[in-house]
Design a protein around this motif. Structure first.
Motif, PDB file in Angstrom:
ATOM      1  N   UNK A 187      34.888  41.095  33.591  1.00 29.01           N
ATOM      2  CA  UNK A 187      34.376  39.734  33.408  1.00 29.01           C
ATOM      3  C   UNK A 187      34.796  38.825  34.563  1.00 29.01           C
ATOM      4  N   UNK A 188      36.084  38.862  34.873  1.00 31.30           N
ATOM      5  CA  UNK A 188      36.613  37.855  35.799  1.00 31.30           C
ATOM      6  C   UNK A 188      36.159  38.069  37.244  1.00 31.30           C
ATOM      7  N   UNK A 237      32.415  36.734  37.462  1.00 32.52           N
ATOM      8  CA  UNK A 237      32.217  35.345  37.006  1.00 32.52           C
ATOM      9  C   UNK A 237      33.068  34.388  37.841  1.00 32.52           C
ATOM     10  N   UNK A 238      34.373  34.617  37.875  1.00 29.42           N
ATOM     11  CA  UNK A 238      35.233  33.725  38.662  1.00 29.42           C
ATOM     12  C   UNK A 238      34.914  33.883  40.152  1.00 29.42           C
ATOM     13  N   UNK A 287      32.035  34.612  41.571  1.00 33.44           N
ATOM     14  CA  UNK A 287      30.808  33.897  41.944  1.00 33.44           C
ATOM     15  C   UNK A 287      31.071  32.399  42.043  1.00 33.44           C
TER      16      UNK A 287
END
Lengths: 242, 207
Positions: B139-140, B143-144, B146
């Motif tokens: 996830x990170x 997401x982070x 980008x």
């Protein structure tokens, strides 16, 4: 092979790659002494500045597709039972959600809340994330370009406690469930802002003592946690990134 | 303290980019063919393998095995990495994925989506040589990464818009993929050999 040796090999290979690289460079770079320089934008296949056919996400009409929300905020958590420290902690954090809008009112998402908090004897880094749903509340009246929404999620959380002055840290894990609500508002420039309040409960199930040696963490102890529960309340303000 | 400073830097620096000139901008490609998408993904996948083999030799020697490689993908878990590695390290790696796809002409959502694919490919087919896939990383990283990548891309364009050498260098540091041939930004850079004198000049041109 050292990094320096890799760099030297790469440099040595550059001339061999030049037939591949140079035509592409030349297509875009141009040469200041060229008699007929390429037209502006030559070599690029431009997308239209604003595709009229593309539906835009509005606060009161969510467009179908992939969307990302991100915001900053504050949070506070409350602990019940065998917490060895203060029962309440507060700090800052951020929230993100990546999801897909299927209808103008419903988004299925994977969201995350990260909180950084301080206790008397430890700093806390709390991460929860998991799947959830975000849905508009169209029956609740709201001003133009504004809408209210609710959200619900479940998932897993990991709270990491860094005791001050200790080389070890404690990871406490377990399932999470949360509910929240917020407001979306669009600006004249098209930016969509959100402000939301989310509460979640974290059922701690396992506690791990972890030591870090270089890049590698190693678990040096583990025991189940049967009585501890944490609840957190977060307030975030952010934007729809896309 | 250092990791808090690094986190603050990741969050606040992109605010500088609000003053970037419009003519320095990303240029989205109208259509990217399936072959191009496969090629872009493949190049990054090769770079992921190369970087992993070069930087993780010690770990691979100690804990790597073919058995891990084919068993671990079915056993994802929550890893025990620390804050600096999970939040800062993975965000920085993720922003490289994002900026790479942006430099190939992808829009923001498409670059994010392909960062998800590349990050998943790394977790499930490369890093499994030594460890189980991590839910946090899945996830990170994209997401982070980008989000950091978007900030750094704007910051890079702001530095380029200053049109002076030191700012240009910062522009390339914050977005090294703008140096790639055919990068989809409003400017290009290319070494141009001068036949009348020794040396190479680095020139910039706006489209």
């Amino acid at each position: 092979m050292s990094a320096w040796r890799v760099a030297r090999v790469a440099l040595a290979l550059l001339p061999a790659l030049s037939p591949v690289l140079l035509p592409s460079l030349a297509a875009h770079a141009g040469n200041p002494v060229e008699a007929n320089p390429p037209k502006p934008g030559a070599g690029f296949d431009f997308a239209p500045e604003e595709d009229p056919a593309r539906e835009r996400f509005k606060a009161d009409h969510w467009s179908r597709g992939l969307h990302l929300l991100a915001g900053l905020g504050a949070n506070t958590s409350f602990y019940r039972s065998d917490a060895e420290d203060a029962p309440v902690a507060a700090g800052v954090g951020w929230a993100t959600a990546a999801g897909y809008v299927f209808t103008p009112s419903v988004m299925l998402e994977i969201s995350s809340n990260v909180g950084l908090r301080r206790l008397k004897r430890a700093a806390i880094w709390d991460t929860v994330f998991g799947p959830g749903v975000r849905f508009r509340l169209p029956w609740v009246s709201s001003p133009a370009h504004t809408s209210l929404y609710g959200r619900a999620f479940t998932g897993w959380g990991m709270e990491v406690r860094y005791p001050y002055g200790s080389g070890e840290r404690t990871h406490v894990t377990g399932p999470v469930g949360g509910l929240g609500g917020g407001i979306l508002q669009g600006t004249a420039r098209g930016t969509v802002w959100f402000a939301e309040v989310v509460g979640y409960v974290h059922f701690f199930q396992h506690r791990y003592r972890v030591q870090q040696s270089g890049d590698l963490p190693s678990v040096v102890g583990e025991r189940p946690v049967v009585t501890e529960t944490g609840a957190a309340l977060t307030v975030s303000v952010g934007i729809l990134v896309f | 303290m250092r990791r808090w400073a690094a986190l603050a830097l990741l969050c606040l620096l992109p605010a500088l980019a609000l003053g970037a000139e419009r003519r320095y901008a990303h240029i989205e490609k109208a259509e990217i063919s399936g072959l191009e998408r496969a090629e872009n993904f493949g190049i990054l996948y090769g770079a992921q393998w190369g970087t992993y083999l070069l930087t993780q030799r010690e770990t691979i020697r100690e804990r790597g095995s073919f058995e891990n490689w084919h068993k671990n993908p079915a056993r994802p878990h929550f890893d025990f990495d620390g804050l600096s590695f999970n939040l800062i390290g993975h965000s920085i790696v993720g922003q490289f994925y994002y900026q790479y796809y942006r430099s190939r002409g992808y829009g923001e959502a498409a670059a994010f989506l392909w960062s998800v694919f590349s990050s998943s490919a790394f977790e499930f087919t490369i890093e499994t040589t030594t460890e189980r896939p991590s839910f946090q990383d899945l996830y990170q990283t994209p997401v982070f990464g980008s989000l950091v990548g978007m900030g750094f891309e704007r910051l890079s364009l702001f530095f380029h818009s200053q049109e002076i050498w030191p700012a240009r260098v910062l522009g390339y540091l914050f977005n090294p993929f703008s140096l790639l041939p055919g990068s989809h930004y409003g400017f290009t850079a290319a070494p141009v050999p001068n036949p009348k004198a020794p040396g190479v000049a680095l020139l910039w041109r706006l489209p």
